[in-house]
Design an enzyme around this catalytic site. Structure first.
Site, PDB file in Angstrom:
ATOM      1  N   GLU A  65     -54.306 -45.062  84.591  1.00 48.52           N
ATOM      2  CA  GLU A  65     -52.958 -45.502  83.814  1.00 48.52           C
ATOM      3  C   GLU A  65     -53.052 -44.781  82.449  1.00 48.52           C
ATOM      4  O   GLU A  65     -52.142 -44.290  81.992  1.00 48.52           O
ATOM      5  CB  GLU A  65     -52.801 -46.788  83.606  1.00 48.52           C
ATOM      6  CG  GLU A  65     -52.492 -47.381  85.218  1.00 48.52           C
ATOM      7  CD  GLU A  65     -51.272 -46.900  85.606  1.00 48.52           C
ATOM      8  OE1 GLU A  65     -50.316 -46.437  84.948  1.00 48.52           O
ATOM      9  OE2 GLU A  65     -51.261 -46.790  86.848  1.00 48.52           O
ATOM     10  N   HIS A 122     -51.795 -41.363  82.389  1.00 43.04           N
ATOM     11  CA  HIS A 122     -50.365 -41.178  82.345  1.00 43.04           C
ATOM     12  C   HIS A 122     -49.938 -41.643  80.874  1.00 43.04           C
ATOM     13  O   HIS A 122     -48.876 -40.912  80.602  1.00 43.04           O
ATOM     14  CB  HIS A 122     -49.686 -42.209  83.330  1.00 43.04           C
ATOM     15  CG  HIS A 122     -49.809 -42.034  84.663  1.00 43.04           C
ATOM     16  ND1 HIS A 122     -49.601 -40.749  85.204  1.00 43.04           N
ATOM     17  CD2 HIS A 122     -50.462 -42.837  85.750  1.00 43.04           C
ATOM     18  CE1 HIS A 122     -49.810 -40.938  86.666  1.00 43.04           C
ATOM     19  NE2 HIS A 122     -50.430 -41.894  86.884  1.00 43.04           N
TER      20      HIS A 122
END
Length: 250
Positions: A17, A20
C-alpha cells in the site's frame, strides 16, 4: 518459521500500500486515507489531508484516492487532483506501484542474504560442504581417515556441491569401493573408501559413508551481492513464469 511468516504479512501488506500511496502523492493525487486492516477503526491520526490508522481485521490494507471511479463524490476544488483526472501513464504507475514494491522487497531480501547473512555452501560461485560434528565411529569414513572439517569435493569421480548430491552418489553404491577427493587445510587428499552395504540405523541396503553435513555460510561483498541478487532474481522470476505456463498449458 510460521511465526516469522505471520509477522511478515503485515509488513508486506504495508509496503504494498505504501507503493500506491507514495506514487499517488507524487502524481499530485489527493489521498484521504491510508489504513492497515479492515472493519472497525481501532486507531487513527490525521496529518494534513490524509488520515492514517489501523482497523480491527488485519486481512489487508487500503489507500483511498479521490476520484478513483466515475461514481466518486468529491469537492469540485479537488477536480484536478482526482485519480481519473491524471494522464494514463500516471494512473498506470499508481496501479502497478503496489506489485512493484513486492519485486523491490524480493530483491532487497536477496541482497541482504548475499551481503550480510551468507549462503550455504562456503562460496557463492563454487559451493562445497564440510563434515559436521565429527565422523561416525567405525564407519567407512572413520576407517579411511576422514577428519571433521574436511571438504568433500568428489566421490567416485562425481563432483558433489551439496549434501544431497553426496548422499545420492553414496547411497547408490552399497559395498562398493570408491575414490573420495577431500580438501584439507588447502591441500587435496585422495582416499579409497569401501562403503558400507547398509545404513546402520535403518538397515536399508544403501551405501553408507559416515559423516554429517555442516554448510559454511559465507557472505559476498556489496558489489558481488548486487550481481548475485540480480542473477537469482531473474532466475526466480523466470521460474515463476515457467511454472505458471506449465500449470496453464493443456
Amino acid at each position: 518459521s510460521w511465526v516469522v511468516i505471520v509477522l511478515a504479512l503485515p509488513v508486506i501488506i504495508f509496503l504494498h500500500e505504501l507503493g500506491h500511496f507514495v506514487t499517488a502523492k507524487r502524481s499530485g493525487m489527493k489521498v484521504t486515507e491510508f489504513f492497515i486492516g479492515f472493519g472497525p477503526r481501532l486507531w487513527s491520526v490525521r496529518k494534513g489531508e490524509t488520515e492514517y490508522g489501523v482497523k480491527a481485521i488485519p486481512a489487508g490494507a487500503y489507500v483511498k484516492i479521490v476520484g478513483m471511479h466515475n461514481l466518486d463524490e468529491y469537492d469540485p476544488a479537488d477536480a484536478d487532483r482526482t485519480y481519473l483526472s491524471k494522464p494514463y501513464w500516471r494512473r498506470l504507475s499508481v496501479a502497478v506501484a503496489g506489485s512493484t514494491m513486492h519485486f523491490l522487497l524480493a530483491f532487497g531480501c536477496l541482497f541482504a542474504l548475499f551481503a550480510f547473512v551468507g549462503v550455504p555452501g562456503g562460496s557463492l560461485t563454487d559451493p562445497v560442504w564440510v563434515v559436521a560434528d565429527g565422523v561416525v565411529d567405525g564407519s567407512p569414513a572413520d576407517q579411511a581417515g576422514v577428519r571433521p572439517g574436511d571438504r568433500i569435493v568428489s566421490v567416485d569421480g562425481e563432483g558433489v556441491s551439496s549434501f544431497e548430491d553426496f548422499t545420492d552418489v553414496v547411497r547408490s553404491r552399497p559395498a562398493e569401493t570408491v575414490d573420495v577427493v577431500l580438501e584439507r587445510g588447502g591441500e587435496v587428499v585422495e582416499l579409497e573408501v569401501t562403503l558400507a552395504a547398509r545404513h546402520p540405523q535403518t538397515r536399508e541396503r544403501v551405501g553408507f559413508f559416515g559423516v554429517g553435513d555442516d554448510y559454511v555460510e559465507e557472505t559476498a561483498g556489496a558489489l558481488d551481492a548486487v550481481g548475485e541478487s540480480a542473477s537469482q532474481f531473474g532466475a526466480l522470476v523466470g521460474g515463476t513464469l515457467d511454472g505458471l505456463a506449465e500449470i496453464l498449458s493443456p
